[in-house]
Design a protein around this motif. Structure first.
Motif, PDB file in Angstrom:
ATOM      1  N   PHE A  49     -21.550   6.635  11.756  1.00 19.78           N
ATOM      2  CA  PHE A  49     -21.271   5.438  12.549  1.00 19.78           C
ATOM      3  C   PHE A  49     -20.545   4.390  11.711  1.00 19.78           C
ATOM      4  N   ALA A  50     -20.835   4.343  10.415  1.00 11.72           N
ATOM      5  CA  ALA A  50     -20.099   3.438   9.534  1.00 11.72           C
ATOM      6  C   ALA A  50     -18.627   3.837   9.481  1.00 11.72           C
ATOM      7  N   SER A  51     -18.380   5.159   9.411  1.00 10.76           N
ATOM      8  CA  SER A  51     -16.996   5.650   9.419  1.00 10.76           C
ATOM      9  C   SER A  51     -16.327   5.348  10.758  1.00 10.76           C
ATOM     10  N   ASP A  52     -17.070   5.560  11.857  1.00 11.39           N
ATOM     11  CA  ASP A  52     -16.511   5.316  13.193  1.00 11.39           C
ATOM     12  C   ASP A  52     -16.079   3.860  13.352  1.00 11.39           C
ATOM     13  N   THR A  53     -16.881   2.955  12.833  1.00 11.77           N
ATOM     14  CA  THR A  53     -16.564   1.530  12.946  1.00 11.77           C
ATOM     15  C   THR A  53     -15.333   1.181  12.126  1.00 11.77           C
ATOM     16  N   ALA A  54     -15.283   1.697  10.898  1.00 12.96           N
ATOM     17  CA  ALA A  54     -14.115   1.447  10.049  1.00 12.96           C
ATOM     18  C   ALA A  54     -12.856   2.058  10.665  1.00 12.96           C
TER      19      ALA A  54
ATOM     20  N   ARG B 213     -22.658   3.105  22.472  1.00 11.20           N
ATOM     21  CA  ARG B 213     -22.618   2.663  21.076  1.00 11.20           C
ATOM     22  C   ARG B 213     -21.195   2.290  20.645  1.00 11.20           C
ATOM     23  N   LEU B 214     -20.200   3.000  21.159  1.00 14.31           N
ATOM     24  CA  LEU B 214     -18.825   2.659  20.800  1.00 14.31           C
ATOM     25  C   LEU B 214     -18.421   1.315  21.393  1.00 14.31           C
ATOM     26  N   ARG B 215     -18.830   1.070  22.635  1.00 15.95           N
ATOM     27  CA  ARG B 215     -18.518  -0.217  23.253  1.00 15.95           C
ATOM     28  C   ARG B 215     -19.227  -1.358  22.519  1.00 15.95           C
ATOM     29  N   ALA B 216     -20.479  -1.121  22.165  1.00 12.89           N
ATOM     30  CA  ALA B 216     -21.226  -2.143  21.421  1.00 12.89           C
ATOM     31  C   ALA B 216     -20.609  -2.373  20.056  1.00 12.89           C
ATOM     32  N   MET B 217     -20.144  -1.305  19.427  1.00 14.65           N
ATOM     33  CA  MET B 217     -19.489  -1.422  18.126  1.00 14.65           C
ATOM     34  C   MET B 217     -18.240  -2.291  18.228  1.00 14.65           C
TER      35      MET B 217
ATOM     36  N   THR C 193     -10.098  -3.238  25.031  1.00  8.29           N
ATOM     37  CA  THR C 193      -9.554  -2.551  23.852  1.00  8.29           C
ATOM     38  C   THR C 193     -10.042  -1.129  23.664  1.00  8.29           C
ATOM     39  N   LEU C 194     -11.098  -0.724  24.350  1.00  8.26           N
ATOM     40  CA  LEU C 194     -11.693   0.584  24.090  1.00  8.26           C
ATOM     41  C   LEU C 194     -11.990   1.303  25.398  1.00  8.26           C
ATOM     42  N   GLU C 195     -11.740   2.580  25.411  1.00  3.60           N
ATOM     43  CA  GLU C 195     -11.973   3.382  26.611  1.00  3.60           C
ATOM     44  C   GLU C 195     -12.453   4.763  26.180  1.00  3.60           C
TER      45      GLU C 195
END
Length: 551
Positions: free
Chosen positions: A310-315, A342-346, A357-359
């Motif tokens: 998840f740290a990598s995903d955020t970066a 989790r991606l939307r929250a990130m 910005t995210l889909e």
């Protein structure tokens, strides 16, 4: 006259009524209106519900507004007639000449026909497949190889600036398991616990040894590092070659490991701390994603100091945004539903509005049947059905089209026998055969010396009108497929178009027979056939499927 052109005519009519004082629209005249082909024969060439949409704002009833607009439109160039139906629908008939000009417009536009500026100015990143570089691509990857590529194609056709990206999961314990499995195969030892099995591991062991003689004789730690690097290089190259052969091409192959080597991950963690969305608990570092709708907070650094995915995903998300992408589209498999929240929250934690910005698109599973038996997949067990094997048996075009013609979120069962059948029962054959049939007719015309010419006023036959209106719909279909991320709409449109063309061909003779003199009607119909070929080819290209000249 295309639906877009008719929309402009209607907007001009509304503007004229406002300027005349006959109509008041407090919010102004809309920039465009919806124009569709009516489903029922006898309801005109096109229909619009604009009167129902605007009546309340205009302070009148839909029927009255419809009558007012109909009277205005009847004097517009290219309009043959307008009728107000039901509560206020407008059924519009277009003059033959105005409709017939579509054929010349399509041929003139060529490969660009169907392209619009609907999404102009948007920079979109489409990430799909993103498989581990530890084995061949399989059926689950194959569906995304088709849909991700097709989504990218329709987005670009709608005017967006698109980057297709593959995220290489080249960091983590799986890479060591991968190397250990290859070493075991090379040394004739059993597959290690959590290792990878299958014939491809033995093949890779041979390839690694041939590429780097003596590599398996190195000291254990040095050997693992060297084998991991060389096997990764070979396996990734194989994935890239397979996808290129499958007509799926990526603009960017992004390494997860590079995020850590470049310092992006520590920079991301520092930014999150500044924004106040991280905390420490039980020796671990957490992101407070529950503040933005996630079902639980997410660990960034474990208590043993190891960074999480998840740290990598955020970066990685922040890296995409730093490259100027307005919208990041993630295409994930059926087992990734939990990633959506989790991606939307990130995205929200780093200061973005995820709605903008995210889909995340979730695809469902695919089953392939042969003789009624399912072909099963299991990378670790070694009973793997690869992309390469599937294309060898089914063919690139048949496999791509069959996967593209269904929504991503629908489970799919395909039968090898059905999707390779050379008959009209097989949709890909139907569409490709229509293109081949059109191409054959155009070759015959060239042999006879018949040249196409624009005489739109002569295309008055019912089947000519139906074909012209179907061709005129293509830009709207492409724009809709892009906005909804549903390339299957293009496939279904092509199937309908193929049937419409065959009915036209059966009713309207295109070329002169025997000693018959070539007339302007022949030339006009030939131009219509050229336009049909253009649309069939452009539509198939949006799906990454070839348009054969002969079959």
């Amino acid at each position: 006259m295309t639906p877009a052109q008719l929309s402009t005519t209607i907007v001009d009519g509304l503007t004229a009524l406002v300027e005349q004082g006959a109509l008041t629209l407090p919010d102004g005249v809309p920039a465009e209106v919806t124009v569709e082909r009516p489903r029922q024969k006898g309801h005109g060439d096109y229909a619009t519900n604009v009167a129902l949409q605007l009546a309340k704002k205009a302070g009148t009833n839909p029927r009255s507004l419809g009558e007012l607009l109909a009277e205005q439109l009847r004097s517009s160039e290219g309009i043959g007639g307008v009728e107000v139906a039901g509560p206020g629908f407008l059924n519009i008939t277009v003059e033959a000449g105005a409709q017939g000009i579509v054929a010349a417009d399509i041929v003139a536009a060529g490969e660009r026909y169907g392209h619009t500026e609907t999404l102009a100015g948007q920079r979109v990143n489409v990430e799909f497949i993103s498989a581990n570089p530890t084995g061949p691509l399989h059926l689950g990857h194959t569906r995304w190889a088709v849909l991700g590529d097709a989504v990218g194609r329709v987005l670009a056709a709608a005017g967006a600036e698109v980057t297709r990206e593959f995220y290489i999961n080249d960091r983590g314990v799986q890479m060591n398991h991968f190397a250990d499995s290859i070493i075991a195969a090379a040394l004739g030892e059993p597959t290690p616990t959590d290792g990878y099995a299958g014939a491809y591991i033995a093949d890779l062991a041979t390839a690694v040894g041939e590429a780097s003689p003596g590599i398996f004789d190195l000291p254990a730690d040095e050997r693992r590092t060297a084998v991991r690097a060389k096997a990764y290089e070979l396996q990734l190259a194989q994935q890239q070659a397979q996808l290129d052969a499958f007509n799926t091409h990526f603009d960017v192959w992004f390494s997860e490991l590079s995020l850590h080597e470049s310092g992006s991950v520590p920079e991301t963690l520092a930014r999150l701390k500044e924004l106040g969305h991280v905390y420490e608990q039980d020796g671990a570092l957490w992101m407070r994603t529950t503040d933005f709708g996630d079902d639980k907070d997410r660990v960034l650094i474990k208590s043993d100091g190891e960074l999480t995915y998840f740290a990598s995903d955020t970066a990685y998300y922040l890296d995409k945004r730093s490259r100027g992408f307005d919208r990041c589209i993630y295409m994930l498999g059926a087992d990734h539903h939990g990633y959506v929240g989790r991606l939307r929250a990130m995205a929200a934690c780093v200061g973005d509005d995820p709605a903008q910005t995210l889909e995340v698109l979730i695809g469902q599973l695919v089953k392939i049947l042969r003789d009624g038996e399912e072909l099963r997949l299991s990378k670790r067990a070694g009973t793997i059905v690869t992309l390469e094997e599937l294309t060898d048996e089914i063919g690139v075009d048949a496999l791509r089209y069959s996967l593209a013609r269904y929504p991503a979120d629908s489970p799919l069962v395909l039968d090898v026998g059905e999707i390779t059948k050379q008959s009209n029962e097989n949709p890909v054959f139907t569409v490709q055969y229509a293109h081949a049939r059109v191409s054959s007719l155009l070759r015959n015309a060239a042999d006879l010396g018949v040249e196409a010419a624009s005489h739109p006023e002569l295309l008055t036959h019912e089947k000519e009108g139906l074909l012209l209106r179907a061709l005129a719909e293509f830009p709207r279909v492409v724009a809709s497929a892009a906005e909804l991320r549903e390339p299957h709409r293009v496939a279904r449109y092509l199937e309908e178009l193929a049937g419409t063309y065959h009915r036209f061909y059966d009713s309207c003779r295109v070329l002169p027979m025997g000693d018959e003199e070539t007339t302007d009607l022949h030339r006009a119909r030939l131009l219509l056939v050229q336009a049909t070929r253009t649309v069939l080819a452009n539509g198939l290209d949006l799906l990454g499927v070839s348009a054969p000249e002969r079959m």
